[in-house]
Design a protein around this motif. Structure first.
Motif, PDB file in Angstrom:
ATOM      1  N   GLY A  85      13.391   7.865  14.236  1.00 15.32           N
ATOM      2  CA  GLY A  85      12.001   8.205  13.944  1.00 15.32           C
ATOM      3  C   GLY A  85      11.354   7.293  12.921  1.00 15.32           C
ATOM      4  O   GLY A  85      10.198   7.483  12.552  1.00 15.32           O
ATOM      5  N   PHE A  86      12.097   6.294  12.466  1.00 15.88           N
ATOM      6  CA  PHE A  86      11.575   5.352  11.483  1.00 15.88           C
ATOM      7  C   PHE A  86      12.389   4.080  11.592  1.00 15.88           C
ATOM      8  O   PHE A  86      13.596   4.080  11.328  1.00 15.88           O
ATOM      9  CB  PHE A  86      11.689   5.934  10.072  1.00 15.88           C
ATOM     10  N   SER A  87      11.769   2.996  11.991  1.00 12.90           N
ATOM     11  CA  SER A  87      12.492   1.756  12.222  1.00 12.90           C
ATOM     12  C   SER A  87      11.710   0.573  11.671  1.00 12.90           C
ATOM     13  O   SER A  87      10.469   0.527  11.759  1.00 12.90           O
ATOM     14  CB  SER A  87      12.736   1.553  13.725  1.00 12.90           C
ATOM     15  N   ALA A  88      12.446  -0.391  11.140  1.00 14.29           N
ATOM     16  CA  ALA A  88      11.832  -1.567  10.520  1.00 14.29           C
ATOM     17  C   ALA A  88      10.918  -2.320  11.478  1.00 14.29           C
ATOM     18  O   ALA A  88       9.861  -2.815  11.078  1.00 14.29           O
ATOM     19  CB  ALA A  88      12.925  -2.501  10.001  1.00 14.29           C
ATOM     20  N   ASN A  89      11.310  -2.383  12.718  1.00 12.09           N
ATOM     21  CA  ASN A  89      10.555  -3.203  13.681  1.00 12.09           C
ATOM     22  C   ASN A  89       9.399  -2.469  14.335  1.00 12.09           C
ATOM     23  O   ASN A  89       8.479  -3.111  14.853  1.00 12.09           O
ATOM     24  CB  ASN A  89      11.492  -3.736  14.763  1.00 12.09           C
ATOM     25  N   SER A  90       9.431  -1.152  14.332  1.00 11.87           N
ATOM     26  CA  SER A  90       8.409  -0.417  15.087  1.00 11.87           C
ATOM     27  C   SER A  90       7.443   0.383  14.226  1.00 11.87           C
ATOM     28  O   SER A  90       6.418   0.849  14.724  1.00 11.87           O
ATOM     29  CB  SER A  90       9.092   0.537  16.078  1.00 11.87           C
ATOM     30  N   CYS A  91       7.730   0.567  12.938  1.00 19.02           N
ATOM     31  CA  CYS A  91       6.834   1.372  12.105  1.00 19.02           C
ATOM     32  C   CYS A  91       5.516   0.628  11.861  1.00 19.02           C
ATOM     33  O   CYS A  91       5.462  -0.611  11.852  1.00 19.02           O
ATOM     34  CB  CYS A  91       7.486   1.717  10.774  1.00 19.02           C
ATOM     35  N   SER A  92       4.460   1.378  11.675  1.00 18.04           N
ATOM     36  CA  SER A  92       3.171   0.798  11.320  1.00 18.04           C
ATOM     37  C   SER A  92       3.143   0.547   9.806  1.00 18.04           C
ATOM     38  O   SER A  92       3.612   1.389   9.030  1.00 18.04           O
ATOM     39  CB  SER A  92       2.024   1.750  11.684  1.00 18.04           C
ATOM     40  N   VAL A  93       2.619  -0.604   9.400  1.00 18.09           N
ATOM     41  CA  VAL A  93       2.510  -0.934   7.978  1.00 18.09           C
ATOM     42  C   VAL A  93       1.036  -1.173   7.660  1.00 18.09           C
ATOM     43  O   VAL A  93       0.416  -2.101   8.185  1.00 18.09           O
ATOM     44  CB  VAL A  93       3.345  -2.174   7.610  1.00 18.09           C
ATOM     45  N   LEU A  94       0.471  -0.330   6.822  1.00 18.89           N
ATOM     46  CA  LEU A  94      -0.930  -0.424   6.435  1.00 18.89           C
ATOM     47  C   LEU A  94      -1.039  -0.914   4.993  1.00 18.89           C
ATOM     48  O   LEU A  94      -0.226  -0.552   4.144  1.00 18.89           O
ATOM     49  CB  LEU A  94      -1.608   0.942   6.557  1.00 18.89           C
ATOM     50  N   ILE A  95      -2.046  -1.748   4.726  1.00 18.25           N
ATOM     51  CA  ILE A  95      -2.230  -2.335   3.398  1.00 18.25           C
ATOM     52  C   ILE A  95      -3.578  -1.904   2.842  1.00 18.25           C
ATOM     53  O   ILE A  95      -4.611  -2.062   3.501  1.00 18.25           O
ATOM     54  CB  ILE A  95      -2.176  -3.877   3.447  1.00 18.25           C
ATOM     55  N   ALA A  96      -3.579  -1.357   1.627  1.00 20.13           N
ATOM     56  CA  ALA A  96      -4.824  -0.971   0.956  1.00 20.13           C
ATOM     57  C   ALA A  96      -4.671  -1.295  -0.529  1.00 20.13           C
ATOM     58  O   ALA A  96      -4.280  -0.451  -1.334  1.00 20.13           O
ATOM     59  CB  ALA A  96      -5.118   0.507   1.166  1.00 20.13           C
ATOM     60  N   LEU A  97      -4.962  -2.542  -0.895  1.00 18.71           N
ATOM     61  CA  LEU A  97      -4.737  -3.030  -2.255  1.00 18.71           C
ATOM     62  C   LEU A  97      -6.038  -3.457  -2.928  1.00 18.71           C
ATOM     63  O   LEU A  97      -6.930  -4.025  -2.279  1.00 18.71           O
ATOM     64  CB  LEU A  97      -3.769  -4.219  -2.232  1.00 18.71           C
ATOM     65  N   ASP A  98      -6.122  -3.200  -4.227  1.00 19.73           N
ATOM     66  CA  ASP A  98      -7.231  -3.672  -5.051  1.00 19.73           C
ATOM     67  C   ASP A  98      -6.674  -4.553  -6.163  1.00 19.73           C
ATOM     68  O   ASP A  98      -5.455  -4.609  -6.369  1.00 19.73           O
ATOM     69  CB  ASP A  98      -7.984  -2.495  -5.680  1.00 19.73           C
ATOM     70  N   ALA A  99      -7.560  -5.225  -6.888  1.00 21.65           N
ATOM     71  CA  ALA A  99      -7.160  -5.995  -8.071  1.00 21.65           C
ATOM     72  C   ALA A  99      -7.088  -5.064  -9.276  1.00 21.65           C
ATOM     73  O   ALA A  99      -7.656  -3.971  -9.283  1.00 21.65           O
ATOM     74  CB  ALA A  99      -8.157  -7.118  -8.328  1.00 21.65           C
ATOM     75  N   GLN A 100      -6.360  -5.516 -10.304  1.00 18.68           N
ATOM     76  CA  GLN A 100      -6.290  -4.731 -11.544  1.00 18.68           C
ATOM     77  C   GLN A 100      -7.678  -4.597 -12.155  1.00 18.68           C
ATOM     78  O   GLN A 100      -8.477  -5.535 -12.148  1.00 18.68           O
ATOM     79  CB  GLN A 100      -5.350  -5.389 -12.549  1.00 18.68           C
ATOM     80  N   SER A 101      -7.964  -3.422 -12.676  1.00 20.37           N
ATOM     81  CA  SER A 101      -9.250  -3.170 -13.324  1.00 20.37           C
ATOM     82  C   SER A 101      -9.483  -4.167 -14.466  1.00 20.37           C
ATOM     83  O   SER A 101      -8.609  -4.368 -15.312  1.00 20.37           O
ATOM     84  CB  SER A 101      -9.276  -1.752 -13.889  1.00 20.37           C
ATOM     85  N   PRO A 102     -10.662  -4.796 -14.512  1.00 20.29           N
ATOM     86  CA  PRO A 102     -10.941  -5.734 -15.617  1.00 20.29           C
ATOM     87  C   PRO A 102     -10.956  -5.032 -16.974  1.00 20.29           C
ATOM     88  O   PRO A 102     -10.705  -5.669 -17.998  1.00 20.29           O
ATOM     89  CB  PRO A 102     -12.317  -6.312 -15.255  1.00 20.29           C
TER      90      PRO A 102
END
Length: 417
Positions: A85-102
């Protein structure tokens, strides 16, 4: 009058959902620091069935592929089959990144002391956040750690070894361990309970009956995991020790399919197993300007050197910081009545001989420039099986290089008194 009591600590394996997240977060940190040692990183990861979410705040000149990082670490942990139910090749990878607060960055880049024209180079970096950190050491084990967490980690690591070497090929990556130690007058004298919950395949060879499968697992774990863990210890299980394995009767569905995971949700496993106090801040995914991490390492370093010097049987150190300020707001040393010198005098020695400003901690432990001999791996290796007391890794905060100096200075204090 002697007092007996039980104390319990737990550990988890590298395939536990929360630990998957910690390891991905710290692998991201390793790779970013390898390319840009000034990277500011607060990488958080969430996992669930078939899903990885990488979020947080990152400011770095490094160019990395976060999706590849996640997949490679998941495969290394052992999630490669589609049936889990969880595999390195088939899992979805989502990215939601911001920069450090000034607003945060300005205080880290130029500490309050530097803004007030301090000429000390180590006053230039301010703490990345406010907070409290604790470090602890005791003389119960050679690594100067409490015995319960030491044993729980040993069993967890051994589970991974027998799985990856194929000795127990039916094991899967997810697992938890727990050890209850019997104490008398603050010294461990026996093992009350050992609990192991480990994910496994639906069948083992031609064994298909659930009860027979659990009996097989229990027998194998006792011989190949538990007994080797205690081989070099004086305190061992005996006929009174309870040994519990997969108490629900089955553990086939595990990992992110069985439970979601989140970075920083195993802070007690990461430290002292509840034996010592904890400031509440997690470690993984944070660059060393975040004192939640670096100052906790410094606290361990101080406490371990005090115990290694023979100045106390148990020692706890607390630090506190203000965001954007380099020097600690407070420092506390507590030896719980076991100190050979007063705690106030130990505090004097700590202030004189340990550098506890963020820039000084980073410099002392070389936390930005990863050791070349470790192939760029550093933080990811402590993200599972504990950040403290590791005998399998050469960690700078585990060194006892100040013990002799502390012993000498304490002796001078006593002679003067």
């Amino acid at each position: 009058m002697s007092r007996r009591y039980l104390f319990t600590s737990e550990s988890v394996t590298e395939g536990h959902p929360d630990k998957i997240c910690d390891q991905i977060s710290d692998t991201i940190l390793d790779i970013l620091l390898a390319q840009d040692p000034t990277s500011r990183v607060a990488a958080e990861v969430v996992v669930n069935t078939g899903l990885v979410l990488i979020t947080g705040e990152i400011t770095s000149k490094a160019q990395v592929n976060y999706i590849d990082i996640a997949r490679q670490k998941i495969a290394e942990i052992g999630y490669t089959g589609v049936d889990s139910g969880f595999s390195a090749n088939s899992c979805s990878v989502l990215i939601a990144l911001d920069a450090q607060s000034p607003d945060i960055a300005q205080g880290v880049n130029t500490a309050q002391e530097a803004r007030e024209l301090s000429s000390d180079e180590l006053d230039t970096v301010g703490a990345g956040d406010q907070g409290i950190m604790f470090g602890f050491a005791c003389n119960e084990t050679p690594e100067l750690m409490p015995l319960p967490i030491c044993l729980a980690h040993r069993i967890s690591r051994k589970l991974a070894v027998v799985r990856k070497t194929g000795q127990l090929a039916y094991l899967r990556p997810d697992g938890k361990t727990q050890v209850t130690v019997l104490y008398e007058d603050n010294r461990p004298i026996g093992i009350d309970t050992i609990l192991v919950s480990t994910q496994h395949t639906p069948t083992i060879g031609d064994i298909t009956d659930d009860a027979a499968i659990q009996a097989k697992i229990k027998e194998d774990l006792w011989v190949l995991v538990v007994q080797p863990v205690f081989a070099d210890l004086d305190v061992k299980p005996d006929h009174n020790t309870r040994f519990l394995v997969n108490p629900t009767g089955k553990f086939v569905i595990g990992g992110p399919q069985g439970d979601s995971g989140l970075t920083g949700r195993k802070i007690i496993v990461d430290t002292y197993g509840g034996y010592s106090r904890h400031g509440g801040g997690a470690f993984s995914g944070k660059d060393p300007t975040k004192v939640d991490r670096s100052a906790a390492y410094a606290c361990r370093y101080v406490a371990k050197n005090i115990v290694a010097a023979g100045l106390a049987a148990r020692c706890e150190v607390q630090l506190s910081y203000a965001i954007g300020v380099a020097r600690p707001v407070s420092i506390m040393v507590d030896t719980f009545g076991t100190g050979k010198v007063d705690d106030d005098r130990l505090l004097e020695l700590v202030k004189q001989h340990f550098e506890l400003r963020p820039a000084g901690i980073i410099q002392t432990f070389n936390l930005r420039n990863l050791p070349a001999e470790r192939g760029g791996r550093f933080y990811q290796d402590v993200a599972a099986y504990g950040h403290m007391g590791r005998t399998d890794l050469d960690l700078p905060w585990e060194q006892t290089d100040k013990a002799a100096l502390l012993k000498e200075k304490a002796s001078q204090m006593l002679s003067i008194a």
